[in-house]
Design a protein around this motif. Structure first.
Motif, PDB file in Angstrom:
ATOM      1  N   HIS A  52       2.068 -21.124   3.852  1.00 55.41           N
ATOM      2  CA  HIS A  52       2.403 -20.740   2.306  1.00 55.41           C
ATOM      3  C   HIS A  52       1.947 -19.375   1.906  1.00 55.41           C
ATOM      4  O   HIS A  52       2.200 -19.181   0.658  1.00 55.41           O
ATOM      5  CB  HIS A  52       1.528 -21.911   1.518  1.00 55.41           C
ATOM      6  CG  HIS A  52       1.884 -23.216   2.039  1.00 55.41           C
ATOM      7  ND1 HIS A  52       3.283 -23.683   1.605  1.00 55.41           N
ATOM      8  CD2 HIS A  52       1.268 -24.544   2.783  1.00 55.41           C
ATOM      9  CE1 HIS A  52       3.180 -25.137   2.027  1.00 55.41           C
ATOM     10  NE2 HIS A  52       2.312 -25.426   2.642  1.00 55.41           N
ATOM     11  N   GLY A  53       1.131 -18.939   2.640  1.00 52.08           N
ATOM     12  CA  GLY A  53       0.838 -17.170   2.276  1.00 52.08           C
ATOM     13  C   GLY A  53      -0.388 -17.205   1.435  1.00 52.08           C
ATOM     14  O   GLY A  53      -0.461 -16.100   0.886  1.00 52.08           O
ATOM     15  N   TYR A  54      -1.350 -18.116   1.694  1.00 51.67           N
ATOM     16  CA  TYR A  54      -2.618 -18.135   0.967  1.00 51.67           C
ATOM     17  C   TYR A  54      -3.559 -17.030   1.745  1.00 51.67           C
ATOM     18  O   TYR A  54      -4.331 -16.577   0.951  1.00 51.67           O
ATOM     19  CB  TYR A  54      -3.325 -19.294   1.151  1.00 51.67           C
ATOM     20  CG  TYR A  54      -2.699 -20.587   0.266  1.00 51.67           C
ATOM     21  CD1 TYR A  54      -2.306 -20.305  -1.028  1.00 51.67           C
ATOM     22  CD2 TYR A  54      -2.130 -21.769   0.741  1.00 51.67           C
ATOM     23  CE1 TYR A  54      -1.880 -21.215  -1.929  1.00 51.67           C
ATOM     24  CE2 TYR A  54      -1.722 -22.553   0.065  1.00 51.67           C
ATOM     25  CZ  TYR A  54      -1.429 -22.449  -1.368  1.00 51.67           C
ATOM     26  OH  TYR A  54      -0.938 -23.370  -1.980  1.00 51.67           O
ATOM     27  N   GLY A  55      -3.235 -16.768   2.989  1.00 47.98           N
ATOM     28  CA  GLY A  55      -4.182 -15.733   3.461  1.00 47.98           C
ATOM     29  C   GLY A  55      -3.749 -14.342   2.884  1.00 47.98           C
ATOM     30  O   GLY A  55      -4.695 -13.466   2.792  1.00 47.98           O
ATOM     31  N   LEU A  56      -2.550 -14.119   2.652  1.00 45.78           N
ATOM     32  CA  LEU A  56      -1.937 -13.034   2.061  1.00 45.78           C
ATOM     33  C   LEU A  56      -2.608 -12.771   0.631  1.00 45.78           C
ATOM     34  O   LEU A  56      -3.292 -11.692   0.141  1.00 45.78           O
ATOM     35  CB  LEU A  56      -0.642 -12.686   1.483  1.00 45.78           C
ATOM     36  CG  LEU A  56       0.209 -12.552   2.781  1.00 45.78           C
ATOM     37  CD1 LEU A  56       1.648 -12.525   2.490  1.00 45.78           C
ATOM     38  CD2 LEU A  56       0.225 -11.002   3.377  1.00 45.78           C
ATOM     39  N   ILE A  57      -2.696 -13.897  -0.312  1.00 47.06           N
ATOM     40  CA  ILE A  57      -3.198 -14.037  -1.655  1.00 47.06           C
ATOM     41  C   ILE A  57      -4.663 -13.637  -1.643  1.00 47.06           C
ATOM     42  O   ILE A  57      -5.497 -12.662  -2.156  1.00 47.06           O
ATOM     43  CB  ILE A  57      -2.692 -15.213  -2.356  1.00 47.06           C
ATOM     44  CG1 ILE A  57      -1.344 -14.954  -2.528  1.00 47.06           C
ATOM     45  CG2 ILE A  57      -3.410 -15.225  -3.927  1.00 47.06           C
ATOM     46  CD1 ILE A  57      -0.591 -16.217  -3.000  1.00 47.06           C
ATOM     47  N   PHE A  58      -5.305 -14.640  -0.904  1.00 51.66           N
ATOM     48  CA  PHE A  58      -6.863 -14.835  -0.848  1.00 51.66           C
ATOM     49  C   PHE A  58      -7.321 -13.367  -0.126  1.00 51.66           C
ATOM     50  O   PHE A  58      -8.639 -12.995  -0.597  1.00 51.66           O
ATOM     51  CB  PHE A  58      -7.433 -15.951  -0.482  1.00 51.66           C
ATOM     52  CG  PHE A  58      -7.124 -17.102  -1.445  1.00 51.66           C
ATOM     53  CD1 PHE A  58      -7.682 -17.046  -2.922  1.00 51.66           C
ATOM     54  CD2 PHE A  58      -6.335 -18.093  -1.181  1.00 51.66           C
ATOM     55  CE1 PHE A  58      -7.309 -18.143  -3.640  1.00 51.66           C
ATOM     56  CE2 PHE A  58      -5.908 -19.305  -1.944  1.00 51.66           C
ATOM     57  CZ  PHE A  58      -6.454 -19.075  -3.189  1.00 51.66           C
ATOM     58  N   GLY A  59      -6.809 -13.104   0.816  1.00 51.87           N
ATOM     59  CA  GLY A  59      -7.196 -11.974   1.663  1.00 51.87           C
ATOM     60  C   GLY A  59      -7.268 -10.860   0.805  1.00 51.87           C
ATOM     61  O   GLY A  59      -8.149  -9.977   1.009  1.00 51.87           O
ATOM     62  N   THR A  60      -6.241 -10.632   0.003  1.00 56.00           N
ATOM     63  CA  THR A  60      -6.031  -9.256  -0.745  1.00 56.00           C
ATOM     64  C   THR A  60      -7.276  -9.281  -1.979  1.00 56.00           C
ATOM     65  O   THR A  60      -8.110  -8.346  -2.155  1.00 56.00           O
ATOM     66  CB  THR A  60      -4.927  -9.276  -1.318  1.00 56.00           C
ATOM     67  OG1 THR A  60      -3.726  -9.255  -0.340  1.00 56.00           O
ATOM     68  CG2 THR A  60      -4.728  -8.016  -2.233  1.00 56.00           C
ATOM     69  N   VAL A  61      -7.434 -10.642  -2.345  1.00 55.61           N
ATOM     70  CA  VAL A  61      -8.590 -10.530  -3.569  1.00 55.61           C
ATOM     71  C   VAL A  61      -9.980 -10.511  -2.855  1.00 55.61           C
ATOM     72  O   VAL A  61     -10.863  -9.614  -3.332  1.00 55.61           O
ATOM     73  CB  VAL A  61      -8.532 -12.029  -4.232  1.00 55.61           C
ATOM     74  CG1 VAL A  61      -9.678 -12.257  -4.995  1.00 55.61           C
ATOM     75  CG2 VAL A  61      -7.192 -12.194  -4.825  1.00 55.61           C
ATOM     76  N   PHE A  62     -10.214 -10.917  -1.617  1.00 58.96           N
ATOM     77  CA  PHE A  62     -11.436 -10.737  -0.918  1.00 58.96           C
ATOM     78  C   PHE A  62     -11.730  -9.249  -0.693  1.00 58.96           C
ATOM     79  O   PHE A  62     -12.554  -8.783  -0.788  1.00 58.96           O
ATOM     80  CB  PHE A  62     -11.671 -11.715   0.060  1.00 58.96           C
ATOM     81  CG  PHE A  62     -11.866 -13.132  -0.177  1.00 58.96           C
ATOM     82  CD1 PHE A  62     -12.692 -13.680  -1.119  1.00 58.96           C
ATOM     83  CD2 PHE A  62     -11.402 -14.270   0.828  1.00 58.96           C
ATOM     84  CE1 PHE A  62     -12.809 -14.657  -1.771  1.00 58.96           C
ATOM     85  CE2 PHE A  62     -11.480 -15.484   0.092  1.00 58.96           C
ATOM     86  CZ  PHE A  62     -12.249 -15.966  -0.732  1.00 58.96           C
ATOM     87  N   ALA A  63     -10.336  -8.510  -0.047  1.00 56.21           N
ATOM     88  CA  ALA A  63     -10.628  -7.317   0.324  1.00 56.21           C
ATOM     89  C   ALA A  63     -10.893  -6.325  -0.898  1.00 56.21           C
ATOM     90  O   ALA A  63     -11.772  -5.435  -0.673  1.00 56.21           O
ATOM     91  CB  ALA A  63      -9.239  -6.968   0.810  1.00 56.21           C
ATOM     92  N   VAL A  64     -10.291  -6.682  -2.155  1.00 58.95           N
ATOM     93  CA  VAL A  64     -10.534  -5.760  -3.116  1.00 58.95           C
ATOM     94  C   VAL A  64     -12.112  -5.824  -3.529  1.00 58.95           C
ATOM     95  O   VAL A  64     -12.840  -4.829  -3.692  1.00 58.95           O
ATOM     96  CB  VAL A  64      -9.668  -6.217  -4.500  1.00 58.95           C
ATOM     97  CG1 VAL A  64     -10.354  -5.439  -5.469  1.00 58.95           C
ATOM     98  CG2 VAL A  64      -8.355  -5.890  -4.213  1.00 58.95           C
ATOM     99  N   VAL A  65     -12.701  -7.048  -3.708  1.00 60.07           N
ATOM    100  CA  VAL A  65     -14.100  -7.305  -3.951  1.00 60.07           C
ATOM    101  C   VAL A  65     -14.914  -6.796  -2.957  1.00 60.07           C
ATOM    102  O   VAL A  65     -16.101  -5.934  -3.221  1.00 60.07           O
ATOM    103  CB  VAL A  65     -14.422  -8.676  -4.300  1.00 60.07           C
ATOM    104  CG1 VAL A  65     -15.830  -8.955  -4.379  1.00 60.07           C
ATOM    105  CG2 VAL A  65     -13.580  -9.144  -5.497  1.00 60.07           C
ATOM    106  N   ALA A  66     -14.755  -7.116  -1.740  1.00 60.50           N
ATOM    107  CA  ALA A  66     -15.668  -6.444  -0.701  1.00 60.50           C
ATOM    108  C   ALA A  66     -15.428  -5.108  -0.259  1.00 60.50           C
ATOM    109  O   ALA A  66     -16.409  -4.227  -0.159  1.00 60.50           O
ATOM    110  CB  ALA A  66     -15.467  -7.265   0.658  1.00 60.50           C
ATOM    111  N   GLY A  67     -14.414  -4.526  -0.698  1.00 56.50           N
ATOM    112  CA  GLY A  67     -14.002  -3.168  -0.642  1.00 56.50           C
ATOM    113  C   GLY A  67     -14.767  -2.216  -1.612  1.00 56.50           C
ATOM    114  O   GLY A  67     -15.247  -1.171  -1.500  1.00 56.50           O
ATOM    115  N   LEU A  68     -14.566  -3.007  -2.876  1.00 51.92           N
ATOM    116  CA  LEU A  68     -15.504  -2.179  -3.850  1.00 51.92           C
ATOM    117  C   LEU A  68     -16.851  -2.171  -3.899  1.00 51.92           C
ATOM    118  O   LEU A  68     -17.617  -1.393  -3.951  1.00 51.92           O
ATOM    119  CB  LEU A  68     -14.984  -2.939  -5.286  1.00 51.92           C
ATOM    120  CG  LEU A  68     -15.512  -2.129  -6.402  1.00 51.92           C
ATOM    121  CD1 LEU A  68     -14.850  -0.856  -6.601  1.00 51.92           C
ATOM    122  CD2 LEU A  68     -15.187  -3.337  -7.604  1.00 51.92           C
ATOM    123  N   VAL A  69     -17.428  -3.327  -3.222  1.00 49.37           N
ATOM    124  CA  VAL A  69     -19.052  -3.319  -3.060  1.00 49.37           C
ATOM    125  C   VAL A  69     -19.217  -2.244  -1.887  1.00 49.37           C
ATOM    126  O   VAL A  69     -20.212  -1.740  -2.027  1.00 49.37           O
ATOM    127  CB  VAL A  69     -19.464  -4.794  -2.607  1.00 49.37           C
ATOM    128  CG1 VAL A  69     -20.777  -4.697  -2.190  1.00 49.37           C
ATOM    129  CG2 VAL A  69     -19.271  -5.721  -3.664  1.00 49.37           C
TER     130      VAL A  69
END
Length: 108
Positions: A52-69
């Motif tokens: 369903h592509g949940y890895g794309l969506i949630f992975g991008t959100v987690f990557a943005v937050v973790a990358g910002l930290v």
């Protein structure tokens, strides 16, 4: 007029804060790399379970937050005279990877 030498307690506190920032940056960098791998594996079909592509969506959100930290904490872990260069490099790498992740999500 010369600046006064920092006391040993001040330098110890700064060392502890730099080590703490390094630990936070390291943990968030691991989460960032895991999230990027989740997006890449979901997009390239390496993970057949993500239909369903949940890895794309949630992975991008987690990557943005973790990358910002990671981008904020990493310059605090280095010596003060190298913080500017470290901040610039980490911000450039973060921006490039996030742009590529967003392109990956949009073109999926």
């Amino acid at each position: 007029m010369a600046l006064p030498e920092p006391t040993s307690s001040t330098s110890r506190v700064m060392l502890v804060l730099r080590v703490l920032a390094g630990v936070v940056a390291g943990i968030s960098a691991i989460v960032f790399l895991f999230a990027v791998w989740m997006v890449v594996s979901s997009r390239t079909g390496l993970d057949d379970r993500d239909v369903h592509g949940y890895g794309l969506i949630f992975g991008t959100v987690f990557a943005v937050v973790a990358g910002l930290v990671t981008t904020v904490a990493l310059p605090l872990a280095v010596s003060p005279r190298r913080r500017t260069r470290t901040a610039g490099v980490s911000l450039a790498v973060f921006a490039a990877i996030i742009v590529l992740l967003v392109i990956t999500v949009v073109t999926a």
